[in-house]
Enzyme design. Structure first.
Site, short mmCIF file in Angstrom:
data_model
loop_
_atom_site.label_atom_id
_atom_site.label_comp_id
_atom_site.label_asym_id
_atom_site.label_seq_id
_atom_site.Cartn_x
_atom_site.Cartn_y
_atom_site.Cartn_z
N ASP A 28 -6.85 -5.19 -4.44
CA ASP A 28 -7.43 -4.56 -2.97
C ASP A 28 -8.42 -3.63 -3.06
O ASP A 28 -9.16 -3.72 -2.31
CB ASP A 28 -6.28 -4.10 -2.28
CG ASP A 28 -6.73 -4.14 -0.56
OD1 ASP A 28 -7.67 -4.86 -0.22
OD2 ASP A 28 -6.24 -3.24 0.04
N ASP A 71 0.83 -1.26 -0.18
CA ASP A 71 -0.05 -0.01 0.09
C ASP A 71 0.84 1.22 -0.08
O ASP A 71 1.83 1.42 0.86
CB ASP A 71 -0.69 -0.02 1.19
CG ASP A 71 -2.05 -1.05 1.34
OD1 ASP A 71 -2.88 -0.90 0.07
OD2 ASP A 71 -2.02 -1.83 2.07
ZN LIG Z 1 -4.17 -2.14 -0.23
#
Ligand SMILES: [Zn+2]
Ligand SMILES: *[C@@H]1O[C@H](CO)[C@@H](O)[C@H](O)[C@H]1NC(C)=O
Ligand SMILES: *[C@@H]1O[C@H](CO)[C@@H](O)[C@H](O)[C@H]1NC(C)=O
Ligand SMILES: *[C@@H]1O[C@H](CO)[C@@H](O)[C@H](O)[C@H]1NC(C)=O
Length: 973
Positions: free
Chosen positions: A184, A62
């Site tokens: 995601d 991320d």
């Molecule tokens: Zn993520």
């Protein structure tokens, strides 16, 4: 690594093979430069008569979430989350070199770029070799993995271009990702699929899909499909093969061998205790065969990795090597399962070879629920201030890019120092991440994103000042006022004489209202030719004084429209006026409640009833019988289906003048609104101010505004996808499966990025928003939009904080201000108004200020274009590419069925576009500018073929919703 050196006497146990193929030496580990075999050629062989299991080693990194992007890169603050991307890349490269069969995919260029810069040239050479051999493969390749619900297409295209350009320039053709990979993001937008198709991707994979949708698709083997992602573009232009991954993006249960996991390693020495190879093989065969039941071909994919895994890649690879060895060893005794190291593109190639037909999908994947009471529809609105700041920053970046082109080299180094657009460009790219603009990060990370945007804008301000100085022929100091929305600007508050510069980043003329904080009561305004402009002075409202706190002292606001002739009248009322109107719209109010009561279009003679008010949902705290799920940063879960009204009536004050008419409504100390109609506007502006949302009653609140109209809808409403094409929504309904509705409010929420509308045969009410928000139509004729959320509980998706925003200036809770723009038209012509309006809200004019008199030689007017573009054409990108070339994107901004006037092909002559640039050469690129258009060849999943024009021609035709991307070689006149 085994080195063969004939001059040395080899020790007896060292065996050195030199395999000679017709004069070409082949070294086992490819240290010597070989022909590149990246892409589909580098895939391992599969076995046609077996179930082939594609093991895809990967990490999900991320670009900020619980830690900032830089903390994740270095592995700082491991007390928050153990994660360090630099170590992941170090370790993976090391392990890839140990065995040429191994594969790895890398996704987030924001991280890879940081790492690459720090490597020695020999390490860079080694990595390049791995990429050339397809052992390290980039997928997706944007700067980040963007959010899909809350991003605007313009910023998504930019962030993909930034990442993919770096990969192309660093690795050439072997660095070009073949698949898009959004494992995601929390729901999937059709416009993203459309963009990915136009960027040349052969396929798209993701992990999250609604649990009911997945169950149906598993049963019918429809987890792999062909997404037709545009209703306007001719297939297969926006067709994209789409695969839903089997297990989110995690490995199958029991086979996670990262240092972050607890699964048993493969213990394969029969002399030691706990030998478990047979057990592992049996369990794995079971997992593979079960997974195969839900997919169509004899190939399945397994994602062997997860969040920030592979920091110690040896753990994964050592066990994967053994898994492949031992499972495949069973083939000699009849097993029909074949394991291989693979990548998403190698898997995709096998699906393509299977030559099957795939179900066609034309809607999108919103909203996303992972359980009956867990709808991820809160983040459509979470952190509304960050969402607005991101949107303004996009406008600032486009202006900065354009002025870099128009001002030439002097814009980067001029009287105000060195400026650049790259800092903001990177900050914007990071902000597109699915835990950035989505609002699903920790508070300190949200602060970091905002800080990066602010720093980027500072670099751009220098560039813009330099560029304007060069274009205006004056190096007078240029001042910026970034807080005009709350009437704060030290210059205009104090100065008796100042000038305002207006830069319009659109390729069409606009009439734009200007509101400036001032201390005086009488001002004269003149335009660039010296003609007086109609202006008015109004007192600053109480809600503005409240929200600016101690950051300004202006008592009044000076209001005028750029390009408006003086007419000169003004009236002030106390209480609600019966009506306000301009030449286009008439707005009525209920004298008893002070609320809006009706809207008319005076040109088309349409009238609707329209009541608007503010309400709040009481957020679930997760303590009820059905489910323990609370409302949080991701999830919207009201406690009751009936929202509470903030106030049934509004206290009203109004001001009417020839420039603007406004009705100020105060609903409570924390909710107020200005209903505003400018003289030359076809849109009614609703400027809402919400906050600090009180929580002293210990109730989380999700504040909405609701428009209840007389428009006769039956369950239907419309929302845009990433600011571009519009999708039809139906209450309690999904186009591709039979929905069992378990959350009557949250389960009907959809993302609104730029607009939503209601329509019947006669009337269309369109609401254009100034940022991404969530919304729905829960009653016929009604449209609600969520504006702000203040919550008391975490929603158990990892953030581990309640969404309860406060700051130094607002310790009592953030106050958020924004605007909605309403238009009323016939459905057949509504787009003629809302398309240009929405672009004006996205790309707003930049105001600059200069104190005192301007020097007489200052050039007061300038246009970078020879003429305005046709009304259907939007100038999407104009930015400096390298010394001699600029990147240009032109967009047809209408859908094929939207407008009688504008939904037609239009032609633009690139040679006649710019006033100060000669176009010496034109090359057309794919949408992400990392491939020449004529070299873009995608897998065909449907028999139709696209048509491409000769890129050497300067007359270019745009069909509805088409974006065309060009590299122009230019010289300055
Ligand atoms: Zn993520
Ligand atoms: C793919 O299938 C179609 C129809 O089933 C067939 O006509 C075509 O020859 C096949 N293509 C290949 C490459 O096998
Ligand atoms: C603004 O006006 C107020 C009231 O007249 C006055 O006290 C104040 O000094 C003024 N401020 C400036 C900077 O002119
Ligand atoms: C890709 O990069 C190469 C250099 O690696 C360059 O020659 C080529 O023009 C680039 N392609 C595009 C489409 O920019």
């Amino acid at each position: 690594m085994l080195v063969c050196n004939m001059a040395l006497r080899l020790r007896p146990v060292t065996v050195c093979f030199l395999v000679v193929f017709s004069g070409v030496f082949s070294f086992p580990l490819g240290q010597q430069k070989k022909e590149t075999t990246c892409g589909y050629q580098s895939c391992h062989a599969t076995k046609p008569d077996m179930l082939n299991v594609h093991l895809v080693p990967h990490t999900h990194d991320d670009v900020g979430w619980l830690k900032t992007v830089d903390q994740y890169y270095y592995g700082d603050r491991n007390n928050i989350q153990h994660a360090g991307v630099q170590y992941i890349l170090d370790s993976v490269v090391d392990q890839l070199l140990k065995n040429p069969d191994r594969r790895f995919i890398y996704v987030e260029t924001a991280f890879f770029y940081r790492w690459w810069k720090q490597q020695s040239s020999s390490m860079q050479q080694t990595v390049k070799q791995l990429v050339d051999e397809g052992r390290l493969e980039f997928v997706n390749g944007g700067w980040c993995m963007s959010d899909e619900a809350t991003t605007h297409y313009s910023a998504v295209i930019d962030q993909m271009t930034l990442g993919l350009r770096f990969l192309n320039e660093t690795f050439g053709v072997c660095g070009r990702p073949r698949v898009a990979w959004h494992i995601d993001p929390f729901g999937h937008a059709r416009e993203h699929a459309s963009m990915f198709a136009q960027m040349g991707f052969d396929g798209f994979f993701f992990g999250r899909v609604d649990y009911q949708d997945r169950a149906r698709r598993m049963k019918d083997k429809e987890q792999e499909l062909l997404w037709r992602a545009s209703s306007s573009l001719t297939p297969p232009m926006a067709d994209l093969f789409t695969g839903i991954l089997p297990n989110g993006y995690n490995p199958p249960d029991g086979f996670c061998w990262d240092q972050l996991c607890d699964d048993a390693p493969i213990r394969d020495d029969p002399d030691l205790e706990d030998y478990n190879v047979d057990d592992v093989v049996t369990r794995f065969l079971k997992a593979a065969n079960t997974q195969a039941l839900a997919y169509k071909t004899n190939h399945i994919i397994m994602t062997m990795g997860s969040d920030f895994q592979y920091e110690n890649a040896n753990l994964w690879y050592k066990n994967l090597d053994k898994l492949i060895l031992y499972v495949n060893a069973n083939q000699s005794s009849g097993s029909k399962v074949n394991l291989l190291y693979s990548t998403p593109s190698c898997y995709l190639q096998e699906l393509h070879r299977a030559n099957l037909t795939w179900p066609l999908k034309e809607d999108d994947f919103f909203p996303y629920a992972d359980a009956a009471h867990d709808f991820w529809t809160g983040y459509f609105t979470s952190r509304p201030a960050l969402k607005r700041y991101e949107r303004i920053s996009n406008s600032n970046l486009q202006t900065c890019n354009q002025l870099e082109v128009l001002g030439g080299p002097a814009s980067r180094k001029g009287p105000f120092g060195a400026g650049d657009s790259q800092t903001l460009s990177k900050a914007m790219a990071v902000a597109q991440h699915h835990d950035a603009v989505s609002g699903t990060e920790k508070q300190h990370v949200a602060n970091d994103y905002a800080k990066r945007l602010a720093e980027g804008w500072q670099h751009c301000q220098v560039l813009v000042s330099n560029s304007l100085a060069s274009l205006r022929g004056s190096s007078a100091e240029i001042i910026y006022c970034d807080n005009l929305n709350i009437s704060v600007c030290p210059l205009t508050e104090a100065s008796k004489k100042f000038s305002v510069g207006v830069y319009n980043p659109l390729a069409h003329p606009v009439t734009w209202p200007v509101r400036l904080p001032v201390n005086g009561t009488a001002y004269g305004v003149t335009d660039a030719t010296g003609k007086p402009v109609d202006s008015q002075v109004f007192p600053v409202s109480r809600s503005t004084q409240d929200v600016r706190r101690n950051r300004g002292f202006a008592r009044n606001e000076l209001v005028f429209q750029v390009q408006a002739p003086p007419l000169g009248f003004s009236t002030y009322f106390r209480g609600a006026p019966p009506v306000i109107q301009n030449k286009y719209l008439q707005v009525t109010f209920d004298p008893d409640t002070g609320l809006l009561s009706g809207l008319s279009n005076l040109e088309t003679k349409q009238t609707i009833k329209l009541t608007q008010n503010f309400y709040w949902y009481n957020s679930s705290r997760g303590n009820n019988a059905e489910s323990k799920q609370p409302s949080g940063a991701y999830i919207f879960r009201p406690n009751s289906s009936t929202p509470l009204v903030v106030s049934k009536t509004a206290k009203v004050q109004s001001f009417q003048s020839s420039v603007v008419q406004e009705v100020r409504q105060r609903f409570s100390p924390w909710v107020s609104q200005v209903v505003r109609l400018y003289a030359d506007s076809k849109a009614l502006e609703l400027e809402w101010t919400v906050g600090p949302v009180p929580i002293n009653d210990w109730q989380g609140k999700e504040v909405i505004t609701r428009l209840d109209t007389s428009i006769k809808t039956s369950q239907l409403f419309y929302t845009d996808s990433n600011g571009r094409e519009v999708l039809q929504r139906r209450k309690d309904f999904r186009p591709t499966w039979e929905l069992k509705q378990t959350e009557p409010i949250a389960g009907n929420y959809y993302p609104i990025n730029s607009r939503a509308f209601l329509k019947d045969d006669e009337d269309q009410l369109t609401v254009v928003t100034d940022r991404s928000q969530g919304g729905s139509s829960l009653q016929n004729g009604s449209l609600e939009i969520m504006l702000h959320r203040r919550l008391l509980f975490d929603d158990y998706r990892g953030v581990d904080e309640a969404l309860n925003e406060a700051s130094e200036i607002f310790p009592d809770g953030l106050v958020v201000r924004g605007r909605l723009f309403l238009t009323l038209d016939h459905p057949a012509s509504a787009a003629d108004t809302h398309r240009p309006l929405a672009q004006q809200v996205v790309l707003q004019p930049l105001l600059t200020f200069t104190d005192g008199d301007l020097s007489p030689e200052t050039q007061l007017e300038f246009s970078g274009l020879q003429a305005a573009l046709p009304s259907a054409v939007h100038l999407l990108t104009l930015s400096q590419w390298d010394k001699d070339s600029v990147l240009l994107r032109l967009e047809h901004q209408f859908q094929s069925d939207e407008s009688q006037v504008n939904s037609r092909p239009v032609t633009v002559n690139l040679q006649k576009l710019f006033s100060t640039l000669d176009v010496l050469g034109v090359s057309e690129l794919n949408l992400s500018a990392n491939q020449w258009k004529d070299e873009m060849k995608r897998f065909e999943w449907s028999p139709q073929k696209g048509t491409f024009e000769d890129p050497s021609v300067t007359e270019v035709t745009l069909r509805p919703m088409e974006i065309r991307t060009f590299l122009l070689r230019v010289s300055r006149r």
